[in-house]
Motif scaffolding. Structure first.
Motif, PDB file in Angstrom:
ATOM      1  N   ASP A  17       0.836  -1.209   0.000  1.00 43.88           N
ATOM      2  CA  ASP A  17       0.000   0.000   0.000  1.00 43.88           C
ATOM      3  C   ASP A  17       0.873   1.262   0.000  1.00 43.88           C
ATOM      4  N   GLU A  20       2.596   1.742  -3.422  1.00 39.33           N
ATOM      5  CA  GLU A  20       1.673   2.216  -4.453  1.00 39.33           C
ATOM      6  C   GLU A  20       1.296   3.673  -4.219  1.00 39.33           C
ATOM      7  N   GLU A  24       1.873   6.765  -6.856  1.00 34.92           N
ATOM      8  CA  GLU A  24       0.744   7.603  -7.273  1.00 34.92           C
ATOM      9  C   GLU A  24       1.038   9.084  -7.009  1.00 34.92           C
TER      10      GLU A  24
ATOM     11  N   LEU B  39      -6.540  13.033 -10.442  1.00 33.73           N
ATOM     12  CA  LEU B  39      -5.662  11.907 -10.780  1.00 33.73           C
ATOM     13  C   LEU B  39      -5.705  11.632 -12.287  1.00 33.73           C
ATOM     14  N   GLN B  44      -3.232   9.216 -14.782  1.00 30.73           N
ATOM     15  CA  GLN B  44      -3.301   7.978 -14.003  1.00 30.73           C
ATOM     16  C   GLN B  44      -4.746   7.512 -13.862  1.00 30.73           C
ATOM     17  N   SER B  45      -4.914   6.199 -13.852  1.00 25.40           N
ATOM     18  CA  SER B  45      -6.234   5.648 -13.610  1.00 25.40           C
ATOM     19  C   SER B  45      -6.562   5.723 -12.127  1.00 25.40           C
ATOM     20  N   PRO B  46      -7.798   6.092 -11.768  1.00 24.35           N
ATOM     21  CA  PRO B  46      -8.208   6.076 -10.360  1.00 24.35           C
ATOM     22  C   PRO B  46      -8.486   4.659  -9.846  1.00 24.35           C
ATOM     23  N   ARG B  48      -7.320   0.992  -8.782  1.00 20.40           N
ATOM     24  CA  ARG B  48      -6.094   0.366  -8.288  1.00 20.40           C
ATOM     25  C   ARG B  48      -5.619  -0.709  -9.241  1.00 20.40           C
ATOM     26  N   GLY B  51      -2.536   1.847 -12.977  1.00 16.92           N
ATOM     27  CA  GLY B  51      -1.399   2.737 -13.225  1.00 16.92           C
ATOM     28  C   GLY B  51      -1.674   3.866 -14.198  1.00 16.92           C
ATOM     29  N   GLU B 141     -12.811  -4.670  -7.573  1.00 16.10           N
ATOM     30  CA  GLU B 141     -11.958  -3.510  -7.837  1.00 16.10           C
ATOM     31  C   GLU B 141     -12.107  -2.465  -6.757  1.00 16.10           C
ATOM     32  N   THR B 144      -7.601   3.697  -6.121  1.00 14.99           N
ATOM     33  CA  THR B 144      -6.184   3.677  -5.773  1.00 14.99           C
ATOM     34  C   THR B 144      -6.016   3.889  -4.268  1.00 14.99           C
ATOM     35  N   THR B 148      -8.550   5.956  -1.812  1.00 17.20           N
ATOM     36  CA  THR B 148      -9.149   5.220  -0.691  1.00 17.20           C
ATOM     37  C   THR B 148      -8.796   5.904   0.628  1.00 17.20           C
TER      38      THR B 148
END
Lengths: 196, 165
Positions: A17, A20, A24, B39, B44-46, B48, B51, B141, B144, B148
């Motif tokens: 976690d 990552e 990000e 984001l 970037q993808s939100p 998780r 990426g 799913e 990210t 979260t």
């Protein structure tokens, strides 16, 4: 990283976690042409290079983006013990060092630290989020039986301090408790919410 | 031998009501949507595990020495559209339509305009374009780690504020 107080079986997930989260946040910072490292500048592109990038269809920001290969290589890897690695791995490592300059080698590009060196730190936003991930993992040590004899605010915060860390402020202990559904419900069940 | 029962009391009624109020949920929902959009704006993808978004076709063509493909194909109409970041933003209509619409019981986040929802579904599912996941709407799913964290922080802060009253 200090993962004391986190059960061993939870540590791999906590490390993942954190890794990552760092990736990000670093990518977000770099996209905004800012360093995520305390005290680091992030020089703008020089006029000629900016004009070149714009003519090729890119923005004029110093966002370390061209092919995208280097930023795509930013990754996290778990290591043994309580550490993680976050970096630019493989064939992109050399290119990244051209910006980060960890090796000390100089080239024609200014230093733009997307990651902290050994004696540096991430900015407060990232450090606080890492602390919260670690705190939240400690809530798995929570034992509702410990609440049975608690009747005062001091006793409650003493227990929360044992759980999350004695050096945390009451404000942070309170929020850490409220972030945990289990602890919040247990406080309510034991009529201790008003002591928070 | 003793006999013990435990009665689970809910958190104070007024606190539960406050948490489920549309105004509290709207505040939380709006902040989460802002974080999702921020984001996406960085490429970037939100969701998780997904990426950075796959590059546009013009970037792929550029590797082969060709100056063609998207977004070069739309730059006459949208001169601000760049190769990077891959941010799902052209006119802004689709991203603008991404909203939180709390209803007291929950905080649905998504697209309400059919045209924009169709565009979003195409990106989310990779229909005629590379998959660029916008929302974690498949089983298992999640958002990210950063988003979260934000959701947990927002709920804790809302609960904290209500408890102080």
């Amino acid at each position: 990283m200090d993962l004391t107080g986190i059960p061993q079986n939870k540590r791999p997930q906590v490390k993942q976690d954190i890794g990552e989260l760092i990736v990000e946040k670093v990518l977000s910072s770099v996209a905004a042409a800012k360093s995520p490292v305390v005290g680091e500048d992030w020089p703008k592109l020089n006029k000629e290079y900016k004009a070149k990038k714009v003519s090729e269809g890119f923005s004029g920001k110093a966002d370390l983006e061209e092919s995208g290969d280097m930023l795509n290589a930013l990754a996290t890897k778990n290591t043994r013990g309580d550490n993680i690695k976050v970096g630019f791995f493989g064939s992109q490592a050399l290119k990244a060092d051209g910006h980060l300059k960890f090796s000390g080698k100089q080239n024609h590009t200014p230093q733009r630290r997307a990651l902290p060196a050994v004696d540096q730190q991430f900015n407060e936003d990232i450090e606080q989020d890492i602390d919260k991930i670690i705190q939240d993992a400690k809530s798995s040590n929570f034992d509702e039986n410990q609440l049975k004899d608690i009747t005062t605010k001091e006793q409650l915060y003493d227990y929360l301090g044992e759980l999350f860390g004695d050096d945390e402020s009451r404000h942070d202990l309170r929020l850490a408790a409220l972030r945990s559904e289990e602890i919040s419900q247990a406080l309510a069940d034991n009529d201790l919410m008003d002591l928070l | 031998m003793g006999l013990k029962v435990k009665v689970s009391l809910p958190i104070r009624d007024d606190v539960v009501k406050g948490l489920n109020s549309v105004s509290t949920q709207k505040k939380i929902g709006n902040e989460v949507v802002a974080a999702i959009k921020a984001l996406i704006a960085t490429g970037q993808s939100p969701v998780r595990g997904f990426g950075r978004f796959e590059e546009y076709s013009a970037s792929r063509n550029r590797r082969q020495g060709k100056a063609s493909g998207y977004p070069f194909s739309v730059q006459r109409q949208f001169p601000g559209k760049k190769l990077k970041p891959v941010n799902l933003f052209l006119s802004g209509d689709m991203i603008d339509d991404l909203q939180a619409r709390p209803n007291g019981a929950s905080i649905p986040i998504g697209f309400s305009n059919k045209e924009q929802a169709d565009k979003a579904v195409k990106h989310n599912s990779g229909d005629k374009v590379p998959i660029r996941r916008i929302l974690p709407n498949h089983r298992g799913e999640e958002f990210t780690v950063g988003i979260t964290r934000l959701i947990r922080d927002l709920y804790a802060e809302a609960l904290n504020k209500l408890l102080k009253k």
